[in-house]
Design a protein around this motif. Structure first.
Motif, PDB file in Angstrom:
ATOM      1  N   TYR A 120       0.976  -1.407   0.055  1.00  0.00           N
ATOM      2  CA  TYR A 120       0.305  -0.275   0.091  1.00  0.00           C
ATOM      3  C   TYR A 120       0.390   1.263   0.222  1.00  0.00           C
ATOM      4  O   TYR A 120       1.877   1.459   0.860  1.00  0.00           O
ATOM      5  N   LYS A 121       0.071   2.324  -0.771  1.00  0.00           N
ATOM      6  CA  LYS A 121       0.965   3.861  -0.847  1.00  0.00           C
ATOM      7  C   LYS A 121       0.845   4.700   0.412  1.00  0.00           C
ATOM      8  O   LYS A 121       2.081   5.041   0.802  1.00  0.00           O
ATOM      9  N   ASN A 122       0.024   4.305   1.470  1.00  0.00           N
ATOM     10  CA  ASN A 122      -0.377   4.753   1.747  1.00  0.00           C
ATOM     11  C   ASN A 122      -0.607   4.288   3.531  1.00  0.00           C
ATOM     12  O   ASN A 122      -0.247   3.288   4.159  1.00  0.00           O
ATOM     13  N   GLY A 123       0.595   5.643   4.638  1.00  0.00           N
ATOM     14  CA  GLY A 123       0.912   4.425   5.917  1.00  0.00           C
ATOM     15  C   GLY A 123       1.409   5.517   6.889  1.00  0.00           C
ATOM     16  O   GLY A 123       1.861   6.676   6.393  1.00  0.00           O
ATOM     17  N   MET A 124       1.802   4.992   8.155  1.00  0.00           N
ATOM     18  CA  MET A 124       2.996   6.301   8.758  1.00  0.00           C
ATOM     19  C   MET A 124       4.420   6.118   8.618  1.00  0.00           C
ATOM     20  O   MET A 124       4.906   5.888   7.982  1.00  0.00           O
ATOM     21  N   SER A 125       4.808   7.147   8.498  1.00  0.00           N
ATOM     22  CA  SER A 125       5.660   8.234   8.821  1.00  0.00           C
ATOM     23  C   SER A 125       6.807   6.747   9.568  1.00  0.00           C
ATOM     24  O   SER A 125       6.718   6.725  10.664  1.00  0.00           O
ATOM     25  N   ALA A 126       8.149   7.878   9.889  1.00  0.00           N
ATOM     26  CA  ALA A 126       9.422   6.536  10.576  1.00  0.00           C
ATOM     27  C   ALA A 126      10.352   7.316  10.603  1.00  0.00           C
ATOM     28  O   ALA A 126      10.576   8.161   9.587  1.00  0.00           O
ATOM     29  N   GLN A 127      10.767   7.683  11.401  1.00  0.00           N
ATOM     30  CA  GLN A 127      12.364   8.678  11.561  1.00  0.00           C
ATOM     31  C   GLN A 127      13.753   6.938  12.753  1.00  0.00           C
ATOM     32  O   GLN A 127      14.252   7.717  11.072  1.00  0.00           O
ATOM     33  N   ARG A 128      13.193   5.999  12.841  1.00  0.00           N
ATOM     34  CA  ARG A 128      14.378   5.374  13.249  1.00  0.00           C
ATOM     35  C   ARG A 128      14.466   3.885  11.805  1.00  0.00           C
ATOM     36  O   ARG A 128      15.514   3.027  12.697  1.00  0.00           O
ATOM     37  N   TYR A 129      13.179   3.953  10.926  1.00  0.00           N
ATOM     38  CA  TYR A 129      13.505   2.567  10.564  1.00  0.00           C
ATOM     39  C   TYR A 129      13.007   3.221   9.100  1.00  0.00           C
ATOM     40  O   TYR A 129      12.023   3.590   9.204  1.00  0.00           O
TER      41      TYR A 129
END
Length: 308
Positions: free
Chosen positions: A142-151
């Motif tokens: 899927y293209k939509n999802g949560m952002s991430a900073q550590r992975y």
């Protein structure tokens, strides 16, 4: 309420067993089966292992489950030893699954300890004991999802497709994707491809690009891990046939039940959370003329579903 195993004198199961003996079922498609006038749907609020023990041997064609991932989202999502708990329902799932039956399990591979809900651990530790056959690992992208900073931000989940035997039911025609006019012309020129099958459409492969539900999606009914109808439709249509029994013992928002009503399957559902009842009722409100398509039984398991 206990259900006695009456499969030895159940006419529907006797007919199905004859089909299995003749090795006919795996060569059939949904067009070979009569769609019932009404789907029978049962929803119970109870522990999944207790629920499974109530079901007859080899009585279910498809098990489609999205189990808790042990992320501590709620009290139903907390397990000290996830794999030990999963082993209990995997063993029962194998028992109730028909010889031609399939099981689809949603999950992930990012959790790597004793409390994990990891599909790899589940396959590795239970594969030999439960004797399931791993047919496909499906990647839901899927293209939509949560952002991430550590992975790297996740944009997919896995679904494992297990079967009880090599004689599993699979209807590719029910889920083929149409070619564009230019694609079809090119495919028909490919001598490696069967022209008859090519005209039916292309194999969707094991990578499915289906977006997650946005917060404002009309499908939303309030469950935090609700799956889109589209992905459940593909599993139900390809891995079960009209009039067969589909089981979801982590019912959540009731998506599997909704799809079964529309697609003419019977459905048994179970969940520990009482909120599932209200979620599913909202689901029913999303189906046009839904009351004409099913009989719904709440908090009681109906033996007649196996004689339909």
């Amino acid at each position: 309420m206990a259900i006695h195993n009456k499969s030895h004198r159940n006419h529907a199961l006797m007919s199905l067993n004859k089909m299995r003996k003749d090795s006919a079922l795996k060569y059939k498609t949904s067009a070979d089966f009569e769609t019932p006038e009404k789907s029978m749907v049962c929803l119970m609020i109870m522990d999944c292992c207790d629920f499974l023990k109530m079901l007859p041997d080899e009585s279910v064609q498809l098990i489609c489950v999205d189990p808790p991932y042990n992320l501590e989202l709620a009290d139903w999502d907390v397990y000290d030893d996830y794999i030990a708990w999963a082993a209990k329902w995997l063993d029962e799932a194998y028992r109730v699954l028909a010889p031609s039956g399939n099981m689809a399990i949603f999950g992930g591979i990012q959790f790597r300890d004793v409390k994990s809900g990891d599909l790899i651990d589940m396959i590795h530790r239970r594969g030999r004991d439960a004797k399931f056959k791993l047919i496909n690992t499906i990647i839901w992208r899927y293209k939509n999802g949560m952002s991430a900073q550590r992975y790297f931000a996740n944009r997919h989940e896995e679904v494992i497709w297990l079967a009880k035997s090599d004689d599993y039911y699979f209807d590719l025609d029910a889920v083929r994707e149409p070619y564009s006019e230019k694609e079809l012309e090119a495919a028909l020129r490919d001598k490696r491809l069967n022209p008859e099958n090519t005209r039916k459409g292309k194999n969707p492969t094991n990578v499915w690009e289906i977006n997650r539900l946005n917060g404002n999606s009309k499908e939303r009914v309030g469950h935090p891990t609700q799956k889109p109808v589209e992905i459940i439709e593909r599993l139900v249509k390809s891995l079960s046939y009209p009039g067969s029994v589909v089981l979801d013992f982590f019912a959540g928002s009731g998506t599997v039940g909704r799809v079964c009503i529309v697609e003419g399957r019977h459905c048994l559902m179970c969940d520990k959370a009482p909120t599932t009842i209200e979620h599913f009722k909202r689901r029913l409100g999303q189906i046009k003329n839904s009351m004409q398509r099913f009989e719904y039984f709440e908090n009681k398991c109906i033996e007649d579903i196996f004689a339909t």
